[in-house]
Design a protein around this motif. Structure first.
Motif, mmCIF file in Angstrom:
data_model
loop_
_atom_site.group_PDB
_atom_site.id
_atom_site.type_symbol
_atom_site.label_atom_id
_atom_site.label_comp_id
_atom_site.label_asym_id
_atom_site.label_seq_id
_atom_site.Cartn_x
_atom_site.Cartn_y
_atom_site.Cartn_z
ATOM 1 N N ALA A 295 0.828 -1.210 0.000
ATOM 2 C CA ALA A 295 0.000 0.000 0.000
ATOM 3 C C ALA A 295 0.861 1.258 0.000
ATOM 4 N N ALA A 296 1.911 1.271 0.810
ATOM 5 C CA ALA A 296 2.788 2.444 0.865
ATOM 6 C C ALA A 296 3.531 2.631 -0.452
ATOM 7 N N ALA A 297 3.985 1.535 -1.050
ATOM 8 C CA ALA A 297 4.694 1.631 -2.328
ATOM 9 C C ALA A 297 3.782 2.181 -3.423
ATOM 10 N N ARG A 298 2.518 1.832 -3.365
ATOM 11 C CA ARG A 298 1.564 2.359 -4.347
ATOM 12 C C ARG A 298 1.490 3.878 -4.283
ATOM 13 N N HIS A 299 1.644 4.432 -3.087
ATOM 14 C CA HIS A 299 1.558 5.882 -2.938
ATOM 15 C C HIS A 299 2.655 6.606 -3.715
#
Length: 458
Positions: A295-299
């Motif tokens: 999820a953080a990498a998607r940001h």
């Protein structure tokens, strides 16, 4: 700039030293215990180390003293710095001002899983070509180092815009009692979980929730908070106010997973399957950590399917269920677990992996400040329910309470020792082929891992 670091041999301050050296600063440092492996790692970077805190170190005439949170008032070098009005800052403040400024900071906070999740996130960004800098409270096996300014792109050093940092809620310094993470100014913040810990500085869970809300207050409106939606404590934190984008992971959340029989799992975002993770790691906690990292990498723009694929080559972190050796079909693991929740997760994850095919021998040393204060001792028996035999190490003098009494509810399967060699002999005598010995401590545990392997070999 010449900086002199007080408490340089701690994981965080040692990482800071490496980053400062890479950034072109002259770095020296001191600590009460200057010994390998941290001392050799730092010395290999050309960093001069001094044993102890003699006030004579002021003759080095550094431009700035960077003071770690293990150093307190009464320390002779600190007293000399204060008396002479010499310039000093905390480690987190220095990192925030000199390393993280103008970076897209991805900070990973939580009572448990910070190190592993930070390592996962750094590896996803690395595999996607972002060449991130990072500072992690352990050694990710994919990198072999705990800190770096930036990676390489096409074989050439890069000045990456991205930096992953393990965001600790422990206090900053003797002169700054805020949590470390308020200095990092994260644009992407993961909040993995939140429960009571650090009994030496926090009176209750509410006090820690307040510090986590200070973290929330520092994330900008264009930033994003990735949080564990199953944690009531984090729901309370966010209910105090949130000014950023939010995405949850968990049971009834934006990010969910579906575990497969082989231990792999499918990743869903807002009800839509977006990827599949096939890897060797076990345990619900690692799957949850992976969701947060994806999820953080998607940001920052990493496609979800690519992040899932990257985790297939993630090699975990040293001291997180690290196999130290196999002797006579007996496996010895090293794990950093020291909080009852982490102990339960570690032992439970191993039980899930092996099923009923073998016995688990849990060997633990409760040595964290929280454990020494006895705040969690009543939770120890429940955290070890998946173990077949339990061996505890710790003296009443060191702990202030009886480990034997604390483990008594487990009955005959548990025993406590005040001597390492006696403990090792007892474990070796009880072990038999097919057993899994998991050693848990947030310290060196007197070299017990090697001693066990040698004893098993005999």
């Amino acid at each position: 700039m010449h900086i002199h670091i007080l408490g340089i041999c701690g994981t965080f301050m040692g990482g800071l030293a490496v980053l400062a050296k890479e950034a072109g600063h002259k770095v020296t440092g001191c600590d009460a215990n200057v010994y390998p492996p941290m001392s050799t790692q730092l010395e290999s970077q050309g960093i001069e180390l001094i044993q102890g805190f003699d006030p004579e170190q002021t003759k080095l005439n550094p431009d700035l003293y960077v003071i770690g949170n293990v150093v307190s008032r009464g320390n002779p070098l600190v007293e000399e710095i204060l008396n002479r009005s010499l310039p000093y800052v905390s480690g987190p403040q220095w990192i925030g001002e000199h390393i993280l400024r103008n970076k897209w900071v991805l900070a990973v906070a939580g009572t448990h899983g910070k190190t592993t999740t930070s390592a996962m996130l750094a590896w996803i960004l690395e595999d996607a070509g972002y060449a991130p800098g990072f500072l992690i409270g352990g050694v990710p096996m994919n990198f072999g180092i705990s800190a770096r300014l930036s990676g390489k792109i096409d074989g050439k050093s890069a000045d990456s815009d991205f930096f992953v940092i393990e965001a600790d809620e422990y206090d900053t310094a003797f002169f700054d009692k805020r949590s470390k993470f308020v200095h990092y100014h994260a644009k992407t913040a993961i909040m993995n979980n939140l429960e009571y810990d650090h009994a030496d500085i926090f009176p209750d869970l509410h006090a820690i929730e307040t510090q986590f809300h200070h973290l929330v207050r520092t994330v900008p409106g264009i930033g994003r908070l990735v949080f564990n939606g199953d944690e009531a404590s984090l729901q309370r934190v966010l209910a105090r106010g949130c000014w950023s984008e939010k995405e949850s992971f968990g049971q009834d959340a934006n990010w969910q997973l579906q575990e497969q029989a082989d231990g792999s799992f499918d990743v869903y975002f807002n009800g839509q399957q977006e990827g599949h993770v096939a890897w060797a790691l076990t345990g619900k906690h690692n799957r949850s950590n992976a969701l947060a990292a994806i999820a953080a990498a998607r940001h920052v723009g990493v496609p979800m399917a690519q992040a899932c694929a990257s985790l297939a080559t993630f090699e975990s972190v040293k001291r997180r269920m690290e196999v130290r050796g196999v002797v006579n079909a007996i496996t010895v693991y090293d794990d950093f677990a020291h909080h009852p929740t982490a102990i339960a997760t570690t032992v439970g994850g191993l039980r899930q992996k092996i099923g009923n095919a073998g016995r688990i021998l849990a060997v633990l040393e409760p040595r964290s400040n929280t454990m020494k204060l006895g705040a969690m001792k009543d939770a120890l028996p429940g955290s070890l329910k998946d173990a077949d035999l339990v061996f505890g190490y710790g003296s009443h003098a060191a702990l202030g309470w009886s480990l034997g009494d604390a483990l008594a509810p487990l009955g005959k399967i548990a025993s406590a020792y005040e001597d390492i060699d006696t403990l090792v002999a007892a474990v070796a005598a009880a072990a038999r082929p097919g057993d899994q010995i998991v050693v848990m401590s947030n310290g060196g545990f007197g070299g017990v891992h090697q001693k066990l392997l040698e004893a098993l070999g005999r």
